[in-house]
Structures are given as C-alpha cells and as structure tokens.
Design an enzyme around this catalytic site. Sequence first.
Site, PDB file in Angstrom:
ATOM      1  N   ALA A 143       0.815  -1.224   0.000  1.00 39.03           N
ATOM      2  CA  ALA A 143       0.000   0.000   0.000  1.00 39.03           C
ATOM      3  C   ALA A 143       0.844   1.267   0.000  1.00 39.03           C
ATOM      4  CB  ALA A 143      -0.923  -0.002   1.207  1.00 39.03           C
ATOM      5  N   HIS A 196       8.732  -5.505   2.963  1.00 41.53           N
ATOM      6  CA  HIS A 196       8.544  -4.925   1.631  1.00 41.53           C
ATOM      7  C   HIS A 196       9.836  -5.140   0.848  1.00 41.53           C
ATOM      8  CE1 HIS A 196       4.590  -3.017   2.305  1.00 41.53           C
ATOM      9  NE2 HIS A 196       4.989  -2.994   3.564  1.00 41.53           N
ATOM     10  N   ASP A 274      -0.930  -4.026  12.502  1.00 47.50           N
ATOM     11  CA  ASP A 274      -0.852  -3.238  11.257  1.00 47.50           C
ATOM     12  C   ASP A 274      -2.201  -2.546  11.007  1.00 47.50           C
ATOM     13  OD1 ASP A 274       0.132  -2.064   8.975  1.00 47.50           O
ATOM     14  OD2 ASP A 274       0.240  -3.903   7.794  1.00 47.50           O
ATOM     15  N   LEU A 307      -4.184  -5.113  -0.258  1.00 49.32           N
ATOM     16  CA  LEU A 307      -4.452  -4.921   1.162  1.00 49.32           C
ATOM     17  C   LEU A 307      -3.681  -3.710   1.669  1.00 49.32           C
ATOM     18  CD1 LEU A 307      -4.343  -8.589   2.508  1.00 49.32           C
ATOM     19  CD2 LEU A 307      -6.338  -7.100   2.328  1.00 49.32           C
TER      20      LEU A 307
HETATM   21 ZN    ZN Z   1       3.570  -2.983   5.203  1.00 49.59          ZN
END
Ligand code: ZN
Length: 383
Positions: A143, A196, A274, A307
Amino acid sequence: MTGPPTLSSGPSRRLGVRAALVDGELVPGDVVVAGAGVLEVGAGPAGEAGVAVPGFLDLHINGLVGVDFLSTDLDGYRAASVALAATGVTGYLPTFITSPLADYDDALAVALRAAADAPGTGGARVLGVHLEGPYLSPRWPGAHDAALLRRPDVDEALALCEGGLVKMVTLAPELDGGLDLVSALVARDIVVSCGHSDADAATAGAAFDRGARAITHLYNAHRRWAPRDPGVGGAALVRPGVTVQAIVDHVHLAPEAAYAAFLTARDRFSLVTDAMEAAGQGDGTYRLGRRAVEVHGGRAELSEGLLAGSVLTMDQAVRNLVGCGASLADAVGAATAAPARLLGDPGLGILRPGARANITVLDDDLRVVRTLVDGAEQFAVTA
Ligand code: ZN
C-alpha cells in the site's frame, strides 16, 4: 510471591482476579498493585474471575478509531491511546508508512509530544515510532506509494531518526546500500526489520548477520516462499534470534499459514495489528497516509484491491492465535514477551512482583475486561 516495592509506593489494591500469567505460567491467586508497580502475584484469597496477563504491545500500528498517526494531532493520539487500552494494549509504536520526507518531521514532532504525556494519563503509552519505509522495494510496495520510495541513504536515514524517537525501521536490505543502512541503524540501537523486500534467503541472512532482528508482516509484501527460494520469509522463520511479526487477522494470513509460522518461530513469533484508522470503525472510505482505503467486511484495500493495513485489534489477534491452536500462554507471549524482547526493553511485557503494573485482565472468553497502564486503570468494562 512478593517482590521489591521499588515502583510500588502508595496504598496497595487488589485486582480481584483468580489467576495471573507470570513468565508463561498460570499462577492461581489475586494480583496486588501499589503505585505504578506490581507488589504481589498469587495472593490469597483468589478473586472470583479473570486472568491478569502482561499488557499487550503493538509494534506496528498505523492508526485506529478514525486516527491516522501520520496526520493526527495530540488529541488524536490521546483518543487512539484510550481506544488501544480497551483492546488490552498498554504500549505501542505508532507506525508511519512511506511519505514525502517533509511529512515525517511534523508527524515525529507530534509523536514526541504524545510519548512525553505523563504516565497513566491517557491510555496506552507511546513507546517510540516505527518507520515502515521509505527504503522499501519497488517490487513489493504493497500500500506504499511507489513514487515515494527511496534508495537507502545512511545520512538521510540517520537524520530522520535523529530525535531518538524512532525505535524500529522496516527496510528492504537487498537495495543498493541496504546492508550498510542496516549496520548504521543497528549501531544506534534502532531495531531493523526486513520487509517490503525482494531479498532472497542469502541476502536476508546477510542482513541478519549485520544485526537486523525481525521480519515485517510475514508472507505479506515480500518475495514469495518457494522450495528452492524461500526468500526473506523462509530465512527469518528458521533464524535464531529473529522475530517473526505477523498479522493474524485471517485476512493477511490463512489460519493454517499463521499457525505454521507460530509453530516454527514459537517464542520468536510476535503479533502485530498493522491496523489503520478504520480499526474500531465500520465499513467506509478511510486514509492510510495520503492514500484512500476502502474497508468492507474486515478487509482494508486500495482501489486496485491491494491490502492496505488491517482493522485488527490486538485482543482479537490473541483470540485468533488461540483459535488456531496456540495455548493462552503462548498467544499472550506473542503479544507481550516477543515484542518486548524485540524492542529490547526488559521492563516491558512482563507481569511479576517488582515489574511495572502494565496489566490486561481477560475473561473466560479472552475478552479484555480491564487494563492498567503504570498502575492506573485506563479501561474497565462496566456492568
Ligand atoms: Zn507494510
């Protein structure tokens, strides 16, 4: 069991619980608190209901109840901290997703004021900040806005962390200069978590050799596990001393995947939410940093279906892990001892005489009925 009353000045009071989870063992009897400290566990007579456990810690949370930590003010932090206490959380790292460099200064300044709030006055405590980015892989932005991702730059990163509030940085170690950035952050006692990331197992191993000690949201936004290329996830799962952080909301991970990871990592398995600002709210359109997120049916997604954070709360994560098959002690450990160890603060994530009275009381259904932060009641279910 009684202990040194170093924190425990002032009149003592009982919590009225029938047991307490102390170093992973269920100790029958009441808990006695005095001042900001735990005076006694296993006190007789036992109370009637509830189990006292260490207060939960959340090291990865972007926001909740309409508050986005990147853009909120001090009042927003206070509202969020009160809402977090109602989910059993007593300490947390507000987490900033990748943003324009100029945005970090303001956000860090507000977080610093929130962290300086007097103990016990406003719900859960801000323990520091987690920077998720901006040194992330353009292959796995999730995201994060790919246009804002940056190449590792030690001087730039250290300037971002200058105020001492940044306790954790998620980065992609395989980027040019990534390993040197790991070393530079570790040298300043900042926890480095790989995430990531397109790192293969060997590169992940090199990052762990340099002192990186965690993986960010396992199996989400990093090189996929494969038998001959297990990636950073596979490397983290079997690496002693590396904490596996996971979003156990049954959206980011199937229950079987979450449980398999827990069985592999055990006391290195750390629950995170998260969560983003929609947590504790209904379906609708929300923000994550500068991006719009649609929330429906427990999923928070960008318009393209990616997501974008979760609407999970830590108490639900604990219940979910128990539902997967973990014991209460192990699930609570994943929300307390494991993140405390990663953060490197021996005063966190524990419930025993002499410890700070950061305590969550759970009922038989593992619902939070009471939360104490530094001995002060910050949440209680009213009959
Ligand atoms: Zn993340």
